[in-house]
Design an enzyme around this catalytic site. Structure first.
Site, PDB file in Angstrom:
ATOM      1  N   ASP A   1      57.665   6.258  25.468  1.00  0.00           N
ATOM      2  CA  ASP A   1      57.991   5.091  24.752  1.00  0.00           C
ATOM      3  C   ASP A   1      58.268   4.682  23.282  1.00  0.00           C
ATOM      4  O   ASP A   1      57.578   3.582  22.994  1.00  0.00           O
ATOM      5  CB  ASP A   1      57.407   4.253  25.602  1.00  0.00           C
ATOM      6  CG  ASP A   1      55.765   4.807  25.417  1.00  0.00           C
ATOM      7  OD1 ASP A   1      55.169   5.362  24.487  1.00  0.00           O
ATOM      8  OD2 ASP A   1      55.041   3.904  25.875  1.00  0.00           O
TER       9      ASP A   1
ATOM     10  N   ARG B   1      49.815  -0.949  18.194  1.00  0.00           N
ATOM     11  CA  ARG B   1      50.326  -1.881  17.122  1.00  0.00           C
ATOM     12  C   ARG B   1      49.554  -3.197  17.592  1.00  0.00           C
ATOM     13  O   ARG B   1      49.337  -4.359  17.000  1.00  0.00           O
ATOM     14  CB  ARG B   1      51.750  -1.052  17.540  1.00  0.00           C
ATOM     15  CG  ARG B   1      52.740  -2.200  16.582  1.00  0.00           C
ATOM     16  CD  ARG B   1      53.444  -1.340  16.387  1.00  0.00           C
ATOM     17  NE  ARG B   1      53.970   0.158  15.908  1.00  0.00           N
ATOM     18  CZ  ARG B   1      53.979  -0.509  14.587  1.00  0.00           C
ATOM     19  NH1 ARG B   1      54.407  -0.615  13.672  1.00  0.00           N
ATOM     20  NH2 ARG B   1      54.507   0.919  14.431  1.00  0.00           N
TER      21      ARG B   1
ATOM     22  N   HIS C   1      42.289   7.298  15.028  1.00  0.00           N
ATOM     23  CA  HIS C   1      43.461   7.344  14.411  1.00  0.00           C
ATOM     24  C   HIS C   1      43.946   7.046  12.403  1.00  0.00           C
ATOM     25  O   HIS C   1      43.401   6.371  11.905  1.00  0.00           O
ATOM     26  CB  HIS C   1      44.896   6.316  14.758  1.00  0.00           C
ATOM     27  CG  HIS C   1      46.440   6.041  15.074  1.00  0.00           C
ATOM     28  ND1 HIS C   1      47.307   6.020  13.601  1.00  0.00           N
ATOM     29  CD2 HIS C   1      47.066   6.898  16.292  1.00  0.00           C
ATOM     30  CE1 HIS C   1      48.126   6.387  13.553  1.00  0.00           C
ATOM     31  NE2 HIS C   1      48.033   6.558  15.291  1.00  0.00           N
TER      32      HIS C   1
ATOM     33  N   HIS D   1      44.174   1.987  18.561  1.00  0.00           N
ATOM     34  CA  HIS D   1      45.158   2.542  17.827  1.00  0.00           C
ATOM     35  C   HIS D   1      46.292   1.276  18.152  1.00  0.00           C
ATOM     36  O   HIS D   1      47.245   1.157  17.597  1.00  0.00           O
ATOM     37  CB  HIS D   1      46.068   3.900  17.672  1.00  0.00           C
ATOM     38  CG  HIS D   1      46.644   3.970  19.069  1.00  0.00           C
ATOM     39  ND1 HIS D   1      47.837   4.039  18.646  1.00  0.00           N
ATOM     40  CD2 HIS D   1      45.994   4.891  20.224  1.00  0.00           C
ATOM     41  CE1 HIS D   1      48.296   4.292  19.968  1.00  0.00           C
ATOM     42  NE2 HIS D   1      47.444   4.929  20.994  1.00  0.00           N
TER      43      HIS D   1
ATOM     44  N   GLU E   1      56.359  -0.706  22.439  1.00  0.00           N
ATOM     45  CA  GLU E   1      57.276   0.831  23.957  1.00  0.00           C
ATOM     46  C   GLU E   1      57.592   0.085  25.061  1.00  0.00           C
ATOM     47  O   GLU E   1      58.172   1.345  25.892  1.00  0.00           O
ATOM     48  CB  GLU E   1      55.851   0.949  24.019  1.00  0.00           C
ATOM     49  CG  GLU E   1      54.761   2.042  22.860  1.00  0.00           C
ATOM     50  CD  GLU E   1      54.533   1.336  21.834  1.00  0.00           C
ATOM     51  OE1 GLU E   1      53.964   0.323  22.594  1.00  0.00           O
ATOM     52  OE2 GLU E   1      53.709   1.899  21.387  1.00  0.00           O
TER      53      GLU E   1
ATOM     54  N   GLU F   1      58.423  11.654  31.838  1.00  0.00           N
ATOM     55  CA  GLU F   1      57.675  10.490  32.461  1.00  0.00           C
ATOM     56  C   GLU F   1      58.719   9.179  32.115  1.00  0.00           C
ATOM     57  O   GLU F   1      58.019   7.733  30.935  1.00  0.00           O
ATOM     58  CB  GLU F   1      56.702   9.886  30.883  1.00  0.00           C
ATOM     59  CG  GLU F   1      55.060   8.845  31.041  1.00  0.00           C
ATOM     60  CD  GLU F   1      54.184   8.643  30.185  1.00  0.00           C
ATOM     61  OE1 GLU F   1      53.575   9.729  30.194  1.00  0.00           O
ATOM     62  OE2 GLU F   1      54.031   8.337  29.476  1.00  0.00           O
TER      63      GLU F   1
HETATM   64  C1  UD1 Z   1      53.179   5.977  17.764  1.00  0.00           C
HETATM   65  C2  UD1 Z   1      54.213   5.490  18.538  1.00  0.00           C
HETATM   66  C3  UD1 Z   1      53.169   4.616  19.991  1.00  0.00           C
HETATM   67  C4  UD1 Z   1      52.319   5.787  19.728  1.00  0.00           C
HETATM   68  C5  UD1 Z   1      51.488   5.840  19.011  1.00  0.00           C
HETATM   69  C6  UD1 Z   1      50.120   7.907  18.744  1.00  0.00           C
HETATM   70  C7  UD1 Z   1      56.158   4.434  18.432  1.00  0.00           C
HETATM   71  C8  UD1 Z   1      56.508   2.869  18.168  1.00  0.00           C
HETATM   72  N1  UD1 Z   1      54.736   3.752  18.563  1.00  0.00           N
HETATM   73  O1  UD1 Z   1      52.192   4.789  16.378  1.00  0.00           O
HETATM   74  O2  UD1 Z   1      53.551   4.045  21.196  1.00  0.00           O
HETATM   75  O3  UD1 Z   1      51.181   5.190  21.186  1.00  0.00           O
HETATM   76  O4  UD1 Z   1      52.306   6.671  17.892  1.00  0.00           O
HETATM   77  O5  UD1 Z   1      49.805   7.976  18.247  1.00  0.00           O
HETATM   78  O6  UD1 Z   1      56.289   4.760  17.906  1.00  0.00           O
HETATM   79  N2  UD1 Z   1      49.164   8.617  10.309  1.00  0.00           N
HETATM   80  C9  UD1 Z   1      49.150   9.530   9.361  1.00  0.00           C
HETATM   81  N3  UD1 Z   1      49.363  10.894   9.801  1.00  0.00           N
HETATM   82  C10 UD1 Z   1      49.874  11.204  11.738  1.00  0.00           C
HETATM   83  C11 UD1 Z   1      50.536  10.251  12.400  1.00  0.00           C
HETATM   84  C12 UD1 Z   1      50.046   9.262  11.420  1.00  0.00           C
HETATM   85  O7  UD1 Z   1      48.885   9.212   7.698  1.00  0.00           O
HETATM   86  O8  UD1 Z   1      49.646  12.213  11.503  1.00  0.00           O
HETATM   87  C13 UD1 Z   1      49.566   7.198   9.959  1.00  0.00           C
HETATM   88  C14 UD1 Z   1      50.739   6.456   8.723  1.00  0.00           C
HETATM   89  O9  UD1 Z   1      50.190   6.088   8.209  1.00  0.00           O
HETATM   90  C15 UD1 Z   1      51.457   5.605  10.054  1.00  0.00           C
HETATM   91  C16 UD1 Z   1      50.915   5.373  10.502  1.00  0.00           C
HETATM   92  O10 UD1 Z   1      49.686   6.338  10.817  1.00  0.00           O
HETATM   93  O11 UD1 Z   1      52.808   5.381   8.892  1.00  0.00           O
HETATM   94  C17 UD1 Z   1      51.621   4.949  11.790  1.00  0.00           C
HETATM   95  O12 UD1 Z   1      52.345   5.683  12.306  1.00  0.00           O
HETATM   96  P1  UD1 Z   1      53.432   5.009  13.386  1.00  0.00           P
HETATM   97  O13 UD1 Z   1      54.144   6.218  14.381  1.00  0.00           O
HETATM   98  O14 UD1 Z   1      54.018   4.011  13.068  1.00  0.00           O
HETATM   99  O15 UD1 Z   1      53.127   4.476  14.285  1.00  0.00           O
HETATM  100  P2  UD1 Z   1      51.685   5.001  15.805  1.00  0.00           P
HETATM  101  O16 UD1 Z   1      50.813   3.642  15.519  1.00  0.00           O
HETATM  102  O17 UD1 Z   1      51.535   5.790  15.343  1.00  0.00           O
HETATM  103  N1  UDP Z   2      44.061  12.537  20.844  1.00  0.00           N
HETATM  104  C1  UDP Z   2      44.137  13.883  21.154  1.00  0.00           C
HETATM  105  N2  UDP Z   2      42.733  14.287  19.689  1.00  0.00           N
HETATM  106  C2  UDP Z   2      42.508  13.112  18.826  1.00  0.00           C
HETATM  107  C3  UDP Z   2      42.570  11.628  20.120  1.00  0.00           C
HETATM  108  C4  UDP Z   2      43.546  11.735  20.855  1.00  0.00           C
HETATM  109  O1  UDP Z   2      44.504  15.223  20.669  1.00  0.00           O
HETATM  110  O2  UDP Z   2      41.693  12.894  17.753  1.00  0.00           O
HETATM  111  C5  UDP Z   2      45.147  12.826  22.438  1.00  0.00           C
HETATM  112  C6  UDP Z   2      44.248  12.445  24.099  1.00  0.00           C
HETATM  113  O3  UDP Z   2      44.009  13.151  24.411  1.00  0.00           O
HETATM  114  C7  UDP Z   2      45.685  12.380  23.722  1.00  0.00           C
HETATM  115  C8  UDP Z   2      46.563  11.733  23.097  1.00  0.00           C
HETATM  116  O4  UDP Z   2      46.111  13.050  21.432  1.00  0.00           O
HETATM  117  O5  UDP Z   2      46.502  13.149  24.987  1.00  0.00           O
HETATM  118  C9  UDP Z   2      46.847  10.342  23.382  1.00  0.00           C
HETATM  119  O6  UDP Z   2      48.106   9.910  22.430  1.00  0.00           O
HETATM  120  P1  UDP Z   2      47.346   8.958  21.191  1.00  0.00           P
HETATM  121  O7  UDP Z   2      45.845   7.625  22.367  1.00  0.00           O
HETATM  122  O8  UDP Z   2      47.877   9.142  19.495  1.00  0.00           O
HETATM  123  O9  UDP Z   2      49.220   7.507  22.145  1.00  0.00           O
HETATM  124  P2  UDP Z   2      49.058   6.911  23.171  1.00  0.00           P
HETATM  125  O10 UDP Z   2      48.946   7.765  24.556  1.00  0.00           O
HETATM  126  O11 UDP Z   2      48.339   5.562  22.929  1.00  0.00           O
HETATM  127  O12 UDP Z   2      50.935   6.521  23.032  1.00  0.00           O
END
Ligand code: UD1
Ligand code: UDP
Length: 378
Positions: free
Chosen positions: A99, A213, A244, A211, A135, A121
């Site tokens: 999603d 949104r 996060h 984490h 999502e 999924e």
């Molecule tokens: C995204 C997904 C969410 C998922 C989450 C998992 C969408 C809309 N949201 O949200 O469904 O649950 O990922 O974690 O697709 N960042 C880093 N390094 C990284 C990753 C993220 O610095 O490796 C920081 C950056 O500042 C980035 C911010 O996190 O801009 C947000 O990342 P983004 O993918 O936009 O949103 P998530 O909240 O991570």
């Molecule tokens: N996870 C990880 N390291 C971390 C935190 C989470 O490997 O420090 C794993 C967790 O076990 C799960 C996945 O990341 O498999 C979940 O990701 P996240 O919470 O970012 O996204 P969501 O599941 O909410 O979309």
């Protein structure tokens, strides 16, 4: 002999990578399938850590992540980048997961080139279009575009059937169980130096992640305050929270939880460390989707830090308490699990609804059958 079916798996964030990795490895080993991988890198470090653990070397990398990226910039980047990738490799099937913005935009890019999409999924629904945001809408849109729907549970399948999506729907469990089975070991030693030094055998440890949104801001502050109350009320309780990297998450976590001697705010840990950390903890408090599947499979009760869940199977099976996002509610749900031994025991011993770890194998076989049927009809 028939040419192999070319399957392009597309993913970009940590949770997609963790759940697609076992499937990619299975596709690579399946005769009759040519497996290609495109990462959008909507996430960068968190994605790369999963790619390294599973030794996945993407054929394409859109390298999209930017600080402060928005839903629009990610979506536009995926659409533009995927247009070129799809033209270059002309797959028979594009697989997307779950999603995220990556998955919906990649499915749309494939649809624009009339390339069939398989959705891994599929069928999860919270029935609230703004929570989780965006999502829930992403899932609805991807279901409309996909031809193959890999639903983790019967309930997820039924959600699709109710929306009139009746063709190509298969119940296969969740590939995260496939991943967990490769990761968790009794004698596991943590790679992360920070984790290796935590006194995990002393007291009760809560693993927290948050984490989402829609929780950023006031809700996340309230959640953190509720969790802090638990740590302060129970001298044997420790909290470990891999935060996060989103600055909006980190700022709140540090402001509310930072500085307490039994609170450990750490950087995200690699997936193998995370799964083994869950295995060793007392309970999980989270707004994450993936953790709601992993914790039950590892026998750990969860407090869900959200007002709804698209994984009601876990609540109904008695493995999760849906706490909401208010400070008092979070504290009281956690308190119940810390003080009611019978409740804790029941929640830790319920049966995980997400399958037996053979989802990837089933998906690979379904893809082969789907491809044969298409060729017979051509
Ligand atoms: C995204 C997904 C969410 C998922 C989450 C998992 C969408 C809309 N949201 O949200 O469904 O649950 O990922 O974690 O697709 N960042 C880093 N390094 C990284 C990753 C993220 O610095 O490796 C920081 C950056 O500042 C980035 C911010 O996190 O801009 C947000 O990342 P983004 O993918 O936009 O949103 P998530 O909240 O991570
Ligand atoms: N996870 C990880 N390291 C971390 C935190 C989470 O490997 O420090 C794993 C967790 O076990 C799960 C996945 O990341 O498999 C979940 O990701 P996240 O919470 O970012 O996204 P969501 O599941 O909410 O979309």
């Amino acid at each position: 002999m028939d040419a192999p079916v070319t399957v392009l798996s597309v993913f970009g964030t940590r949770p997609e990578a963790i759940k697609m990795a076992p499937l990619v490895k299975r596709l690579e080993q399946t005769p009759g399938i040519r497996s290609l991988v495109c990462v959008t890198a909507q996430h960068r470090q968190m994605l790369d850590s999963v790619l390294a653990r599973f030794a996945i070397h993407p054929d394409y990398d859109l390298d999209l992540m930017r600080q402060g990226q928005t839903l629009t910039t990610i979506t536009v980047g995926v659409l533009e980048g995927m247009e070129k990738v799809l033209t270059d490799c002309t797959p028979d099937l594009v697989l997307v997961h779950g999603d995220t913005s990556t998955s919906t935009a990649a499915a749309l890019a494939a649809f624009y080139q009339q390339i069939p999409v398989g959705h891994v999924e599929a069928g999860l629904r919270s029935f609230d279009r703004y929570s989780p945001f965006p999502e829930e809408m992403n899932r609805l849109l991807t279901s409309r575009m996909a031809e193959l729907h890999f639903a983790p549970t019967v309930r997820a399948r039924d959600n699709l059937l109710r929306e009139g999506i009746c063709q190509g729907v298969h119940v296969v469990g969740n590939t995260v169980i496939d991943a967990l089975q490769q990761m968790v070991h009794e004698s596991y030693r943590f790679h992360s130096g920070e984790l290796a030094t935590l006194p995990l055998s002393q007291g009760r440890w809560i693993v927290m992640t948050a984490h989402r949104r829609e929780n950023l801001g006031e809700h996340l502050q309230a959640i953190c305050r509720g969790v802090l109350r638990l740590v302060e009320a129970h001298p044997d309780v420790h909290l470990v929270y891999p935060v996060h990297p989103n600055p909006a998450v980190r700022a709140v976590a540090e402001a509310v939880l930072g500085g307490h001697e039994r609170v450990h705010l750490i950087a995200p840990v690699e997936v193998e460390d995370m799964h083994n950390l869950i295995k060793r903890c007392y309970m999980v408090m989270t707004d994450s989707g993936g953790l709601q599947e992993e914790a039950p499979a590892l026998g750990k009760p969860i407090v869900v830090l959200r007002t709804e869940t698209e994984r009601p199977e876990v609540v109904e099976a008695g493995m999760a308490l849906l706490a909401g996002v208010q400070e008092d509610d979070v504290a009281s749900a956690g308190e119940r699990l810390l003080t009611d031994a019978a409740l804790y025991h029941r929640m830790a011993h319920a049966i995980n609804p997400y399958g037996d770890g053979h989802s990837s194998e089933q998906i690979a076989q379904i893809i082969l059958e789907w491809s044969r049927a298409r060729r017979d009809m051509a």
